[in-house]
Design an enzyme around this catalytic site. Sequence first.
Site, short mmCIF file in Angstrom:
data_model
loop_
_atom_site.label_atom_id
_atom_site.label_comp_id
_atom_site.label_asym_id
_atom_site.label_seq_id
_atom_site.Cartn_x
_atom_site.Cartn_y
_atom_site.Cartn_z
N LYS A 47 -25.91 86.85 51.26
CA LYS A 47 -24.23 86.92 50.45
C LYS A 47 -24.29 88.50 51.01
O LYS A 47 -25.60 89.71 51.66
CB LYS A 47 -24.13 87.51 49.49
P1 NAD Z 1 -9.67 84.53 48.53
O1 NAD Z 1 -9.34 86.59 49.45
O2 NAD Z 1 -8.80 83.42 50.05
O3 NAD Z 1 -8.78 85.10 47.46
C1 NAD Z 1 -8.98 85.36 46.64
C2 NAD Z 1 -7.66 86.00 45.53
O4 NAD Z 1 -8.31 86.42 44.46
C3 NAD Z 1 -6.55 86.66 45.78
O5 NAD Z 1 -5.32 85.73 44.84
C4 NAD Z 1 -6.83 87.44 44.72
O6 NAD Z 1 -5.15 88.19 44.45
C5 NAD Z 1 -7.16 87.06 44.04
N1 NAD Z 1 -7.51 88.18 43.22
C6 NAD Z 1 -8.42 89.92 43.51
N2 NAD Z 1 -9.00 90.45 43.12
C7 NAD Z 1 -8.65 90.08 41.69
C8 NAD Z 1 -8.04 90.20 40.60
N3 NAD Z 1 -8.74 91.65 40.15
N4 NAD Z 1 -8.16 89.16 39.51
C9 NAD Z 1 -7.09 88.33 39.96
N5 NAD Z 1 -7.18 87.55 40.85
C10 NAD Z 1 -7.95 88.62 42.05
O7 NAD Z 1 -10.96 84.39 48.62
P2 NAD Z 1 -11.34 83.44 47.90
O8 NAD Z 1 -12.11 82.71 49.49
O9 NAD Z 1 -10.81 81.84 48.01
O10 NAD Z 1 -12.50 83.12 47.23
C11 NAD Z 1 -12.58 83.12 45.85
C12 NAD Z 1 -13.73 82.60 45.27
O11 NAD Z 1 -14.34 81.92 45.69
C13 NAD Z 1 -14.70 84.01 45.48
O12 NAD Z 1 -15.35 84.16 44.19
C14 NAD Z 1 -15.60 83.68 46.28
O13 NAD Z 1 -16.91 84.01 46.02
C15 NAD Z 1 -15.94 81.75 45.92
N6 NAD Z 1 -15.83 80.73 46.81
C16 NAD Z 1 -15.45 81.53 48.26
C17 NAD Z 1 -15.46 80.37 48.53
C18 NAD Z 1 -14.86 80.03 50.21
O14 NAD Z 1 -15.06 78.81 51.16
N7 NAD Z 1 -14.05 81.40 50.91
C19 NAD Z 1 -17.14 78.97 48.88
C20 NAD Z 1 -17.43 79.11 47.56
C21 NAD Z 1 -17.03 80.01 46.90
#
Ligand code: NAD
Length: 431
Positions: free
Chosen positions: A116
Amino acid sequence: MINGQMVDNPKLIKRGMLDNVLEQFNTAADQIKLNPNIRKILSITNTEIIINFPVRMDNGDVEIFTGYRVQHNNALGPYKGGLRYHPTVDIDAARALAMWMTWKTSLAGLPYGGAKGGIQIDPAKYSKAELERITRRFTFALGENIGPEHDIPAPDVNTNDQTMAWIADTYMSTKSTSERSKNQHVVTGKPVGSGGLEGRDRATGYGVFLTIKFWTEKKGSSLKNKKFIVQGFGNVGYWAAHFLEKEGAKMVGVQDAFGSIQNENGIRVEDLLNYNKANNGSIVNFPEANALGSADFFGIDCDIFIPAALGNQITKDNANLIKASLIAEGANGPTDVEGEKILLSRGVAIIPDIMCNSGGVIGSYFEWLQNRNGELWHLDDILTKLEKTLGSTFRKVTDYSEENRVDMRTAAFSIAIERIEKAYTLRGIFP
Ligand code: NAD
């Protein structure tokens, strides 16, 4: 504010993520009586890269950025894991998230290890042109520390298919002409039309939805009229909500980085998506819902809670407020160890991150195979394959959990770690 903490103080939000993943690991290692030498190997990361690099801003000034890539373990195959652009990115966060990737890829049965990284940056403060230069310069600085058969990044918080396209193009541009096209799979999550996989955008959220569906069906129920809340309305949160709504469930609360909203009669997912797009990526002031305080968000009356934002969001400070009977961890590490103990003691089920959000890395694996083999896969086949892979993991984890009377996280970690232990046992330790 979030959980009563200032969002602009990153240290408060991600406190203890590394402690949490190590405690989760040690609980499972005890459960499977892991070989002590392999426990030593898996307790630390293989490689840690910290890079300070300069980038010229639109106004002509030069700014220095700090980027990270932590490679935890590659016993099962090349390192795999996302790149995050966020002020909370630092070496401990990257270590914790890299470890979770190792367990996630192992659990899913993929030929990958875990890594990561990211850049400690608030991307909202930079123009698109600046973000492109930052991404390209970081990629160049990483050099051969990433590679299609060595370490393969993907999107994570605040990075997307555009970011991946810039990385792929920069990395490929450093190769000789005849080698360039062989390196497209240096990243996954690329745009469709530039080596990307149809459906990779929704793979994580679809997987979150599927694990919730599997769980609900296992309990002899259905998703119809179930109420859910989502923390984070980005890639994972939106797509999970989209599929849940299609199946008849109702979204009654959402929280993002800027605020929280609620409507007990339901918030229409596509309406919120359109509003969010028009409102610079924020759900605040959505007309068909009421605003509420961040702590109150956790107490919304619902059946399912999907944390899909950052780590360490469910803690001892708010675990008792939660009304949901099921937590589906779309985010990585959203529930800390103390928060989890409270929830489990109250009989709340937790679908652990390394299974719940593994649809993303499974989709990434399909994209990598597609690029590597010069193939083009189609959406229906991809979603069917994803459902098959996740369904088989879900059965393994729930069977293990029931047979060994352990929670689902310990079950998932145990299966994942046993697979890596076997690889080490078979091949030995060099020299
Ligand atoms: P993203 O950037 O698309 O969206 C993140 C969202 O979280 C946004 O709506 C943002 O406003 C919100 N956010 C940020 N800080 C916040 C806070 N303090 N309180 C409440 N909301 C908050 O990100 P994503 O790709 O959707 O990833 C979200 C989570 O899922 C992360 O933990 C990431 O590691 C995990 N994840 C993502 C993927 C992927 O394919 N994108 C895969 C596995 C896990």
